[in-house]
Design a protein around this motif. Sequence first.
Motif: not given
Length: 454
Positions: A403-428
């Motif tokens: 997400v770039k700072p300054g004038v807001p331009t981004d409405s989506v942010t993406t995380l790519r998690l490791a296989a060990a993280d599959v199934g765990r909770p993620v807070a937004a």
Amino acid sequence: MALSRRRVLQGAGALSLLAGRLAPALAQSAQPALAGDTPPILFVHGNGDHAALWMTTFWRMESNGVPRERMAAINFTDPLARSDDKIEQASRSSTEDQRRELAEAIRELKQKTGAPRVALVGSSRGGNAIRNYIKNGGGDISHAVLCGTPNHGVYAWDDGLGNEFNGRGPFLRGLNDGDSEVTAGTLFLTLRSDGLDKYAQADGRFVGKPGTPTNVTTEGPALKGATNLVLGAVDHRETAFHPRAFREIYKFIARHEPSRIEIVPETAVKLSGLVTGTPGGVPTNRPVPGATVDIYRVAAETGERIGGPLHSSQTGADGRWGPAQVDPSWPLEFVLTAPGAATTHIYRSPFVRSSEIVHLRTARPLGPADAGAGAVVLMSRPRGYFGLPRDIVLFDGKEPADVKPGVPTDSVTTLRLAAADVGRPVAAIFNGERMMMRAWPASENRIAVAELTY
């Protein structure tokens, strides 16, 4: 004709959404209906968007006594503009396509309500369609509210004159011709940002030409002959969907202040909507038949499912799903399975009121950038952008790096998690809205999306 004026609405930081969106008690009732001479309202979405973005506006209107049946929101078939307005382009629309579809939606709302005139409220490109309709014979419009509409273009250049958003092109020059830029017989209001609208910037970096003057300023959305208001430090989408925007929209049409800004919850909530597609990666509002929608109640602190599905349905030719009955306090997971698309797990905050425009689109396909990821999770804000440092934005406990700072331009942010993280909770977390999601295996062609409501 509306009087020209300029007012800057001051505001310090982000609103507390928990306090701002809920009434003190479920039993609290909405205000009496508006006066009978208040016109029905048709809401018009922007470029690439759909009717669902107006959901919270509907809720606020209803909480101030506007009957649900006196409002409608159009779903343009192909909401994305062409590169050149006069040259056909797959799954994209011309200004004439939008004018024609808007005229039909106005006719339907007038027929449904029996009203001789309606009010129109448009976000961004939706304002272009509104102005085009009114300028070319639409004398049945009482009020026109244009929110962040690039009325003088996103840029004004001598090249690319066929583009709808070029201020020097024939489309916008035609709309802006004359001493007054509004049409007599309709009251016009424009709402704009005080510098944070990415499509009203003097520098061309937001349209791919950094350092090149756009010949457009932050005052680009204003119109001669309209009431022109500046909402403060809101972004492009928030000029339509922020609570500040709601206040001005309501006041302009109803002719008095709203009695409340917060949303009054209902005791029982019914949800339904459309499943729409993205052929070739282009967002459309064309219905997707044969899609399956399953809805689960999830735990607020873990995102884990509580029991079996609350609702399961398959779309027919019209692409509609539902209705589903839910409790207004339940966080939900929508599982959308559509032909040829990734299975999308959409996590949502509790729906505090009913809605027939809970429209669903599958997430983008998994691509080369996702190769090797155990799970791909997204946080999406359809009704605004992520502004840093303006907003609190935390995804899995960290401020997003994409997400770039300054004038807001981004409405989506993406995380790519490791296989060990599959199934765990993620807070937004976005300001006062917080939801928990689960990471689903990318190896099964699944993507999880935390879709913010506010």
